[in-house]
Design a protein around this motif. Structure first.
Motif, PDB file in Angstrom:
ATOM      1  N   ALA A  23      42.564  46.653  25.711  1.00  0.00           N
ATOM      2  CA  ALA A  23      42.347  46.353  27.129  1.00  0.00           C
ATOM      3  C   ALA A  23      42.574  44.890  27.462  1.00  0.00           C
ATOM      4  O   ALA A  23      42.937  44.553  28.600  1.00  0.00           O
ATOM      5  CB  ALA A  23      40.934  46.773  27.539  1.00  0.00           C
ATOM      6  N   GLY A  24      42.373  44.001  26.491  1.00  0.00           N
ATOM      7  CA  GLY A  24      42.638  42.592  26.736  1.00  0.00           C
ATOM      8  C   GLY A  24      44.107  42.333  27.019  1.00  0.00           C
ATOM      9  O   GLY A  24      44.461  41.548  27.897  1.00  0.00           O
ATOM     10  N   HIS A  25      44.981  42.992  26.258  1.00  0.00           N
ATOM     11  CA  HIS A  25      46.416  42.852  26.502  1.00  0.00           C
ATOM     12  C   HIS A  25      46.796  43.413  27.877  1.00  0.00           C
ATOM     13  O   HIS A  25      47.609  42.821  28.595  1.00  0.00           O
ATOM     14  CB  HIS A  25      47.220  43.610  25.426  1.00  0.00           C
ATOM     15  N   ILE A  26      46.213  44.538  28.226  1.00  0.00           N
ATOM     16  CA  ILE A  26      46.539  45.138  29.522  1.00  0.00           C
ATOM     17  C   ILE A  26      46.080  44.223  30.657  1.00  0.00           C
ATOM     18  O   ILE A  26      46.752  44.134  31.697  1.00  0.00           O
ATOM     19  CB  ILE A  26      45.910  46.533  29.640  1.00  0.00           C
ATOM     20  N   ALA A  27      44.975  43.514  30.463  1.00  0.00           N
ATOM     21  CA  ALA A  27      44.539  42.543  31.471  1.00  0.00           C
ATOM     22  C   ALA A  27      45.575  41.430  31.638  1.00  0.00           C
ATOM     23  O   ALA A  27      45.804  40.943  32.756  1.00  0.00           O
ATOM     24  CB  ALA A  27      43.184  41.957  31.076  1.00  0.00           C
ATOM     25  N   LEU A  28      46.217  41.027  30.543  1.00  0.00           N
ATOM     26  CA  LEU A  28      47.283  40.026  30.631  1.00  0.00           C
ATOM     27  C   LEU A  28      48.453  40.564  31.453  1.00  0.00           C
ATOM     28  O   LEU A  28      49.039  39.842  32.268  1.00  0.00           O
ATOM     29  CB  LEU A  28      47.770  39.647  29.231  1.00  0.00           C
ATOM     30  N   VAL A  29      48.791  41.840  31.234  1.00  0.00           N
ATOM     31  CA  VAL A  29      49.889  42.457  31.989  1.00  0.00           C
ATOM     32  C   VAL A  29      49.548  42.507  33.476  1.00  0.00           C
ATOM     33  O   VAL A  29      50.382  42.197  34.329  1.00  0.00           O
ATOM     34  CB  VAL A  29      50.188  43.867  31.442  1.00  0.00           C
ATOM     35  N   LYS A  30      48.317  42.882  33.792  1.00  0.00           N
ATOM     36  CA  LYS A  30      47.902  42.957  35.197  1.00  0.00           C
ATOM     37  C   LYS A  30      47.952  41.582  35.854  1.00  0.00           C
ATOM     38  O   LYS A  30      48.354  41.450  37.019  1.00  0.00           O
ATOM     39  CB  LYS A  30      46.494  43.545  35.296  1.00  0.00           C
ATOM     40  N   ARG A  31      47.557  40.562  35.117  1.00  0.00           N
ATOM     41  CA  ARG A  31      47.636  39.202  35.659  1.00  0.00           C
ATOM     42  C   ARG A  31      49.090  38.793  35.852  1.00  0.00           C
ATOM     43  O   ARG A  31      49.452  38.156  36.856  1.00  0.00           O
ATOM     44  CB  ARG A  31      46.932  38.216  34.737  1.00  0.00           C
ATOM     45  N   ALA A  32      49.949  39.157  34.920  1.00  0.00           N
ATOM     46  CA  ALA A  32      51.372  38.863  35.040  1.00  0.00           C
ATOM     47  C   ALA A  32      51.969  39.520  36.278  1.00  0.00           C
ATOM     48  O   ALA A  32      52.822  38.942  36.960  1.00  0.00           O
ATOM     49  CB  ALA A  32      52.110  39.323  33.783  1.00  0.00           C
ATOM     50  N   GLN A  33      51.518  40.735  36.583  1.00  0.00           N
ATOM     51  CA  GLN A  33      52.024  41.428  37.769  1.00  0.00           C
ATOM     52  C   GLN A  33      51.673  40.687  39.048  1.00  0.00           C
ATOM     53  O   GLN A  33      52.412  40.753  40.037  1.00  0.00           O
ATOM     54  CB  GLN A  33      51.468  42.860  37.810  1.00  0.00           C
ATOM     55  N   ALA A  34      50.558  39.981  39.029  1.00  0.00           N
ATOM     56  CA  ALA A  34      50.161  39.206  40.205  1.00  0.00           C
ATOM     57  C   ALA A  34      50.950  37.910  40.341  1.00  0.00           C
ATOM     58  O   ALA A  34      50.985  37.312  41.422  1.00  0.00           O
ATOM     59  CB  ALA A  34      48.662  38.890  40.133  1.00  0.00           C
ATOM     60  N   LEU A  35      51.608  37.496  39.250  1.00  0.00           N
ATOM     61  CA  LEU A  35      52.304  36.208  39.233  1.00  0.00           C
ATOM     62  C   LEU A  35      53.818  36.325  39.304  1.00  0.00           C
ATOM     63  O   LEU A  35      54.503  35.347  39.593  1.00  0.00           O
ATOM     64  CB  LEU A  35      51.916  35.437  37.975  1.00  0.00           C
TER      65      LEU A  35
END
Length: 288
Positions: free
Chosen positions: A35-47
């Protein structure tokens, strides 16, 4: 979602995105995603408007061959998770593609920050990290790259490398994602036995005790570090280090420093855990 292994195929796809005016956010990983990696992906989607995730178990950053051999490879499951998360492209290079000469030839080294803490405990680790991240940055040429703050020293090293090499990439750090009991999420948590998993959250709690002591005004940093290491030993851990460092450069913190970070590393069975807690201390003022 697109999955590519070849560098040429990666670059062709990225060129078409750039021609269309897309901004590219990048998340480098070694797979075995949680889930930590997926949080990075979600943050990347916002950027960025397009998200690239690399999955590559980088052999040059392992200081022990048995650790490299044991590291879990879960590519099929990882791709399914990334597709569900909405990643746009997954880059899955092989060691032969990344290191055609069979190992590190040209090396990227970041002096200073790479030489202590994790750098002192894991010989050659940060040279492998900085070299592979530099190569990936060159291949992807992202506008922004997202990394977790759990690897605090690694994040600092990458930021310095980007500054020193004048890379036009924004480096975004994401706070550590934790389990419900406080344990920092890590692919290596899978090495823990059932008994060790129940014990593992004590690692974060002991670092939190150091933070609480600092907030209460203790300034005997060396003693605090020794006490924390002894607490870890008493609970079955084998500590590598517990350190109070300046957040800006990871040099040993002094009593006048306000932005600091408590970092620790300890073995629990076959798992080597790392964690950190940044904090801001009240400025000490002299009274007459």
């Amino acid at each position: 979602m697109i999955i590519v292994q070849a560098i040429d195929a990666l670059r062709e796809e990225l060129k078409s995105w750039r021609r269309a005016g897309e901004t590219i956010a990048f998340v480098p990983t070694m797979g075995n995603l949680h889930a930590g990696h997926i949080a990075l992906v979600k943050r990347a989607q916002a950027l960025g408007s397009k998200v690239v995730v690399s999955i590559f178990v980088n052999p040059t950053q392992f200081d022990r061959q048995e650790d490299l051999a044991a590291y879990p490879r879960t590519l099929t499951e990882d791709c399914a998770k990334l597709q569900a998360a909405g990643a746009d492209l997954i880059f899955t290079p092989t060691p032969a593609l990344m290191y055609p000469s069979g190992g590190l030839a040209t090396k990227v080294e970041v002096p200073g920050v790479s030489e202590w803490l994790e750098g002192a405990s894991r010989s050659g680790h940060f040279t492998g990290v900085s070299t592979v991240v530099c190569k990936l940055f060159h291949m992807v040429q992202p506008d922004v790259a997202v990394f977790g703050e759990k690897d605090f020293q690694q994040l600092m090293l990458i930021r310095q490398m980007v500054r020193d090499l004048d890379m036009d990439i924004h480096i975004e750090g994401l706070p550590t994602v934790r389990e419900s009991d406080g344990l920092a999420m890590s692919s290596r948590n899978g090495y823990l036995t059932t008994v060790e998993r129940k014990l593992a959250p004590s690692f974060h709690l002991i670092l939190r005790e150091v933070v609480d002591a600092l907030h209460k005004g203790r300034q005997d940093y060396a003693s605090l570090q020794i006490e924390a290491a002894k607490s870890l030993e008493s609970r079955g851990f084998r500590p590598d280090y517990v350190e109070i460092r300046r957040a800006v450069d990871l040099l040993p913190a002094q009593v006048e420093d306000t932005d600091v970070v408590v970092l620790g590393s300890a073995w629990l069975g076959k798992a080597r855990l790392i964690d950190n807690i940044p904090l801001t201390l009240k400025k000490v003022t002299e009274t007459s």
